[in-house]
Motif scaffolding. Sequence first.
Motif, PDB file in Angstrom:
ATOM      1  N   LEU A 197      72.108  29.467 129.016  1.00 51.37           N
ATOM      2  CA  LEU A 197      73.126  29.731 130.042  1.00 51.37           C
ATOM      3  C   LEU A 197      74.087  30.837 129.621  1.00 51.37           C
ATOM      4  N   ALA A 198      74.292  30.972 128.319  1.00 48.37           N
ATOM      5  CA  ALA A 198      75.225  31.992 127.823  1.00 48.37           C
ATOM      6  C   ALA A 198      74.797  33.405 128.195  1.00 48.37           C
ATOM      7  N   SER A 199      73.520  33.587 128.548  1.00 43.66           N
ATOM      8  CA  SER A 199      73.028  34.918 128.883  1.00 43.66           C
ATOM      9  C   SER A 199      73.158  35.250 130.365  1.00 43.66           C
ATOM     10  N   CYS A 200      73.439  34.248 131.203  1.00 38.59           N
ATOM     11  CA  CYS A 200      73.436  34.459 132.651  1.00 38.59           C
ATOM     12  C   CYS A 200      74.609  35.355 133.070  1.00 38.59           C
ATOM     13  N   LEU A 257      69.339  19.403 133.196  1.00 40.65           N
ATOM     14  CA  LEU A 257      69.327  19.797 134.608  1.00 40.65           C
ATOM     15  C   LEU A 257      70.741  20.002 135.117  1.00 40.65           C
ATOM     16  N   THR A 258      71.640  19.085 134.788  1.00 45.26           N
ATOM     17  CA  THR A 258      73.032  19.216 135.213  1.00 45.26           C
ATOM     18  C   THR A 258      73.647  20.493 134.658  1.00 45.26           C
ATOM     19  N   ALA A 259      73.327  20.805 133.406  1.00 45.01           N
ATOM     20  CA  ALA A 259      73.840  22.039 132.805  1.00 45.01           C
ATOM     21  C   ALA A 259      73.341  23.267 133.552  1.00 45.01           C
ATOM     22  N   LEU A 260      72.077  23.264 133.939  1.00 47.01           N
ATOM     23  CA  LEU A 260      71.490  24.423 134.631  1.00 47.01           C
ATOM     24  C   LEU A 260      72.068  24.626 136.027  1.00 47.01           C
ATOM     25  N   MET A 261      72.723  23.613 136.553  1.00 48.20           N
ATOM     26  CA  MET A 261      73.354  23.781 137.865  1.00 48.20           C
ATOM     27  C   MET A 261      74.615  24.642 137.782  1.00 48.20           C
ATOM     28  N   GLY A 262      74.982  25.098 136.589  1.00 50.94           N
ATOM     29  CA  GLY A 262      76.233  25.825 136.394  1.00 50.94           C
ATOM     30  C   GLY A 262      76.198  27.292 136.773  1.00 50.94           C
ATOM     31  N   THR A 263      75.019  27.880 136.990  1.00 52.22           N
ATOM     32  CA  THR A 263      74.961  29.291 137.377  1.00 52.22           C
ATOM     33  C   THR A 263      74.014  29.475 138.552  1.00 52.22           C
ATOM     34  N   CYS A 264      74.278  30.510 139.339  1.00 48.93           N
ATOM     35  CA  CYS A 264      73.422  30.747 140.505  1.00 48.93           C
ATOM     36  C   CYS A 264      72.022  31.168 140.074  1.00 48.93           C
ATOM     37  N   GLU A 265      71.901  31.877 138.943  1.00 51.04           N
ATOM     38  CA  GLU A 265      70.569  32.300 138.484  1.00 51.04           C
ATOM     39  C   GLU A 265      69.679  31.091 138.197  1.00 51.04           C
ATOM     40  N   THR A 266      70.236  30.107 137.494  1.00 53.95           N
ATOM     41  CA  THR A 266      69.436  28.942 137.131  1.00 53.95           C
ATOM     42  C   THR A 266      69.222  27.997 138.312  1.00 53.95           C
TER      43      THR A 266
END
Length: 486
Positions: A197-200, A257-266
Motif C-alpha cells: 500500500l505504501a507504493s500506491c 482485505l480491509t487494509a487493501l480497501m484503503g486506496t482506490c488503486e487496490t
Amino acid sequence: KYIFFVCSGDEKQIISSIITMATILKGPTTLVTSPVSHAFPHIQWDPLGSLRLTAQETALLRMAETNPIEYTLADSRDASMYARVLLKLLAEASTAGAGTGAVARISDNVTDDIAMKALDEDPLGVVTHYALSKLFEIIATLSSGVSGVTVGAVFYVGKDGVLVDQWKALLRILNKGGKGDPYTQKGAALCLAHILLASCPSLRSNTPTTDKDGQPIKARPISYASAVEPLEALTAWIVSQLKNATGMNVGLCIPALTALMGTCETRILFCSSGGVKYLSRQLRIGTKGAKGSSDSKKKIGQSSVQQLYELTFCLWTLSYELNSNYTIRSDFAKDGLTATALVDLVSIAPREKVVRVALSTLRNIAMCEADQSPPPAGLQGLDGKHFLSEMMACGLMKAIDHLKDRQFTDPDIIDDVNHLHKLLVENYKEMTRWEVYKNEVESGHLQWGSTHTEAFFKENARMMEGSDGDFRLVRVLIALLSSKDE
C-alpha cells in the motif's frame, strides 16, 4: 467506530479520499499476539544453522531485542536492514519446512511450558511467528510516524525506490494454502498488504510533508510499478480465500482485505479480480440459516457477527467506486447477489453495527449514477433505479418497515431507513406490476402478494413468453421450484 457518509456526484470522490485518510489515521489492522509468544525471548540463534544467519545479522537481532523499537527504526538504513533480516528469517525457515510442524497446530494462547515445548519440537515454527510479529511491529511503528521513517523508506530501495526482493518470502507463506500455519498466513498477508500500500499514488498524495518537529520531509521516490505484480498476487490469494474458504478460515484474509480497501488503486484491482461476487457470496453464506429464524442472534456467533461486519464494511468501501466505474457497477449488479446479501443482513439484523453498515451500503448503491462512467454501446446503464428494483424484489421494503418500528439510538440508521424507504416508494410507483413480478422471479425471492393471483396471471400470460419467445422467465420459475431452497 466508523463514520458513514452518503453523497452523490463529485462528492463521492472526496469521500473516497476521506476513506483513504481514515486508513492512514487508523494505522494498520491489528495482528493478534502469536499463541507461542512466550517462547520468543528464549530463541537461540546460533544453533539454528538452517537459517544461514551471518554474525552481523545475529548481532542485529539481539540488539533489536535490547533496544526500544523506536531506537532501532530511527535510521532508515538500520530499519531497512532489520526488516530484511526478518524477511530472510521467513524465507529460510519456510525453505527448511516451517509452517507444518507443531506450532501450526496451536490456535490459542498457551502457557509458558507449552510454548517452550513447542520451541523444542518446532523451533522454525516459533521463529516464523517471531519474525512476522516483529515485522508487523515495524510496520505499525513506522505508520504511526513516531520514528520519522516511513514504510516506503524501509521497503523500497535504490534511486528509483523499487520494492525489495525479499517480499517473496511473505507470498511463499500464503502459497502453502491449507497446509500452512493459519497465524503465519494471516500475518504474512497483512504485512504484505501494508508494505504494498505504501507504493500506491493515492495514498502517497495524502502523506504528511513535515515531520513531528515541523521540518520538511524530503520525498523519496517509490516505484508503484514494482508493486503491481505483488499486489495482483496478494489480491488473487484473497479472492481465492473468499471463493473457496468457509467459516473461520475466511478470517485469514479479512485483515489484509480491509487494509487493501484503503486506496482506490487496490479497491479497483480487487473488483477487477472478481472480488465483489465472492465477497457477496460469503455474506450470504454467513446469513444462511439465520434468516427466518425466530432468534437470528443465536444462530450467528459473536465471531461470525464480527466477520459479517468486516466483510460488509469492505463492501461499503467499494460502493464509493460505483459512480466512477461502470465495470464495478456491473459487478455489484451481477446475478443480484450483492443486493440480496445486503437485504438478508438487514432482515436478520444480527447486531446494530452490521445493520448500520449494510444500510449505508444499500443507500450508496441506490443513489449511484451512470453519468460519470457510461456503459459501452448497447449495454444497460446500471444506475440506482436498477439496484432499487433488485432491492424491492429481495424484500427490502418489508425489512425497512420492520426497522422503522424499532427504536434505534444511532441517528445515521434512522436517516438511512427513512431515505431508503422514500427511494423504494418512489421507485415502486414507476414500476408496472409485471416489472415487480419479473424482478421477484429473477432475484429468486418470491413473496406472496398482488402479483400472485389468478387475475394477474391471466392478464400477463403472454408476457411469460418473453420478448424473444424463449420463455426464459418460465424456465427460471421451474428451476426455483426444483431447488431445495424454500
